[in-house]
Design an enzyme around this catalytic site. Sequence first.
Site, PDB file in Angstrom:
ATOM      1  N   LYS A  12       0.271 -12.415  -1.945  1.00  0.00           N
ATOM      2  CA  LYS A  12       0.041 -12.647  -3.383  1.00  0.00           C
ATOM      3  C   LYS A  12       0.929 -13.794  -3.846  1.00  0.00           C
ATOM      4  O   LYS A  12       2.069 -13.900  -3.416  1.00  0.00           O
ATOM      5  CB  LYS A  12       0.429 -11.397  -4.180  1.00  0.00           C
ATOM      6  CG  LYS A  12      -0.534 -10.232  -4.072  1.00  0.00           C
ATOM      7  CD  LYS A  12      -0.063  -9.087  -4.949  1.00  0.00           C
ATOM      8  CE  LYS A  12      -0.890  -7.830  -4.730  1.00  0.00           C
ATOM      9  NZ  LYS A  12      -2.276  -7.952  -5.171  1.00  0.00           N
ATOM     10  N   ARG A  34      -7.841   0.407  -0.006  1.00  0.00           N
ATOM     11  CA  ARG A  34      -9.037   1.069   0.508  1.00  0.00           C
ATOM     12  C   ARG A  34      -8.869   1.465   1.983  1.00  0.00           C
ATOM     13  O   ARG A  34      -9.493   2.415   2.447  1.00  0.00           O
ATOM     14  CB  ARG A  34     -10.262   0.168   0.286  1.00  0.00           C
ATOM     15  CG  ARG A  34     -10.233  -1.153   1.012  1.00  0.00           C
ATOM     16  CD  ARG A  34     -11.209  -2.168   0.439  1.00  0.00           C
ATOM     17  NE  ARG A  34     -10.735  -2.729  -0.828  1.00  0.00           N
ATOM     18  CZ  ARG A  34     -11.416  -3.602  -1.567  1.00  0.00           C
ATOM     19  NH1 ARG A  34     -12.603  -4.017  -1.175  1.00  0.00           N
ATOM     20  NH2 ARG A  34     -10.908  -4.056  -2.700  1.00  0.00           N
TER      21      ARG A  34
HETATM   22  N1  BES Z   1      -2.748  -3.343  -5.718  1.00  0.00           N
HETATM   23  C1  BES Z   1      -3.756  -4.315  -5.903  1.00  0.00           C
HETATM   24  C2  BES Z   1      -4.547  -4.121  -7.200  1.00  0.00           C
HETATM   25  C3  BES Z   1      -3.767  -4.248  -8.483  1.00  0.00           C
HETATM   26  C4  BES Z   1      -3.759  -5.448  -9.174  1.00  0.00           C
HETATM   27  C5  BES Z   1      -3.102  -3.159  -9.021  1.00  0.00           C
HETATM   28  C6  BES Z   1      -3.051  -5.558 -10.352  1.00  0.00           C
HETATM   29  C7  BES Z   1      -2.405  -3.263 -10.216  1.00  0.00           C
HETATM   30  C8  BES Z   1      -2.376  -4.472 -10.882  1.00  0.00           C
HETATM   31  C9  BES Z   1      -4.742  -4.270  -4.737  1.00  0.00           C
HETATM   32  O1  BES Z   1      -4.224  -3.894  -3.524  1.00  0.00           O
HETATM   33  C10 BES Z   1      -5.286  -5.647  -4.560  1.00  0.00           C
HETATM   34  O2  BES Z   1      -4.533  -6.510  -4.220  1.00  0.00           O
HETATM   35  N2  BES Z   1      -6.601  -5.811  -4.775  1.00  0.00           N
HETATM   36  C11 BES Z   1      -7.241  -7.070  -4.624  1.00  0.00           C
HETATM   37  C12 BES Z   1      -8.501  -6.859  -3.825  1.00  0.00           C
HETATM   38  C13 BES Z   1      -9.161  -8.130  -3.369  1.00  0.00           C
HETATM   39  C14 BES Z   1      -8.284  -8.849  -2.351  1.00  0.00           C
HETATM   40  C15 BES Z   1     -10.497  -7.794  -2.753  1.00  0.00           C
HETATM   41  C16 BES Z   1      -7.537  -7.605  -6.010  1.00  0.00           C
HETATM   42  O3  BES Z   1      -7.852  -6.814  -6.909  1.00  0.00           O
HETATM   43  O4  BES Z   1      -7.399  -8.801  -6.219  1.00  0.00           O
HETATM   44 MN    MN Z   2      -3.344  -5.508  -2.448  1.00  0.00          MN
END
Ligand code: BES
Ligand code: MN
Length: 503
Positions: free
Chosen positions: A278, A352
């Site tokens: 990230k 997931r």
């Molecule tokens: N933990 C994150 C989702 C999240 C984002 C929770 C902001 C709380 C606040 C999750 O693991 C994630 O990174 N999801 C990605 C999925 C994508 C790579 C398909 C997302 O939502 O960008």
């Molecule tokens: Mn994630």
Amino acid sequence: MTSVSLSTSAANALRADAVVVAVAKGPKGLVLAPGAETVDEAFDGRLAALLTTLGATGAEGEAVKLPAPAGFKSPLVLAVGLGEAAEADQYAAEALRRAAGTAARTLQGSKKAAFALPLADAAAVEAVTLGALLGAYVFTACRSEADLANAKAPLGEVALVGGKRGDKAAKAAVERGTVLGEEMNRTRDLVNLPPNDLFPKSFADLVTTVGKEHGLKVEVLDEKALTKGGFGGILGVGTGSARPPRLVRIGYTHPKARQSLAFVGKGITYDSGGISLKPAGHNETMKCDMAGAAAVFAAVVSAARLGLQVNVTGWLALAENMPSGTATRPGDVLRMYGGKTVEVLNTDAEGRLVLADAIVRAGEEKPDAIVDVATLTGAMMMALGARTFAVMANQDAFRDTVYAAATAAGEQAWPMPLLADLRKGMDTPTADIANMGERMGGGLVAGLFLKEFVAEGISWAHLDIAGPAYNEGSASGYTPKGGTGSAVRTLVQLAEQAAEGAL
Ligand code: BES
Ligand code: MN
Ligand code: ZN
């Protein structure tokens, strides 16, 4: 810790630091809510006029202080706003929770408060109890003693005044409100703990200790047991971290249980994104990525404390998602628990993966229903905003049941569809399924992925709490900054419905 009790005293007769009354916005200005009568009499019926002079309107979130009248055992009166005046003075539970929360937060640093609020029935007593405990919450685990000595302590005691002697329904309402409040605050503490203190092993150890205190059976699979069992999803996510993953099972059983529920929680103690790292700006709050597991843990403990006639099993899928030389690569294929293979196209879609293993494992015990809770996608935050969680399910009727339970429990939720046409986006020539699909509708894509791992014939629902689990805004009502305790009330509500055999 803050405590709430019922008192048969009148507001003027109780020795406290403050007496709390509620006010509302009437058609012709500020009006007093029931409960404030004694205080108003002591002000010769001028309380509403006095508060108006001080600028109060009765709006939600308002908190106005004034000196108590002569003869009062408390030095201070605090008036909190309920918002629009309710018809026949029947205030909604949420208005009462928010007002009680604002009062408890405003009275930080005080030892004791007498709440002279509208307590028409048991539901109102529970709402005020819960609101007070939640509003009083402060996260102190990471402060030094010197710092804490200078800080205001949370409000110590709340007495709900004007009660009837021997009111059993009110007593039960205080009990339920207290359990929910304390368990939501437990969830908040876990979410607020920094990831260098809370990691898979320390989380599992804590569940073991607390579980024992409540007579619960706790089993922990460590990295060796996970390898032996073939939990490729949890292992694949955890393998980049120096802190190995865990799968925790926490079980509550009742001899008269008619139904059984499995709750599955995403427990990423820190989500850096892994190799699909990230960027700065997206990882500062990622200690919150275990909020689902914390909510599941708290809900199982709640079921035990309330003695519900139901069997509830919590599954906590715990891992730290880190980039390193041992991390899972985009392009790797994981062999999941149960045998399905997943091509990992984005290591940031890790929730997931850990959930899939835990859902398959939970399904082996053939519960009547599985509900997973996860801070799963930024996409769902985009769709519903930061204060509402999404409900998806493999059956429309069960989705409606869960959505209705959330609403009844006082949580903001909204049903979302699992649109079948989004499934093909996760097709890959390399494995059974990929962990990513189309970007548009990303929250639903994640739900469709999870659905693949639910055993035939079991009702399943998925709560995406990425928005409401963590409050990045300012505190309001009973909601503090940081961890909120999202989904705990909904899970407990579902457990209560299952105790009635109603799922
Ligand atoms: N933990 C994150 C989702 C999240 C984002 C929770 C902001 C709380 C606040 C999750 O693991 C994630 O990174 N999801 C990605 C999925 C994508 C790579 C398909 C997302 O939502 O960008
Ligand atoms: Mn994630
Ligand atoms: Zn995550």
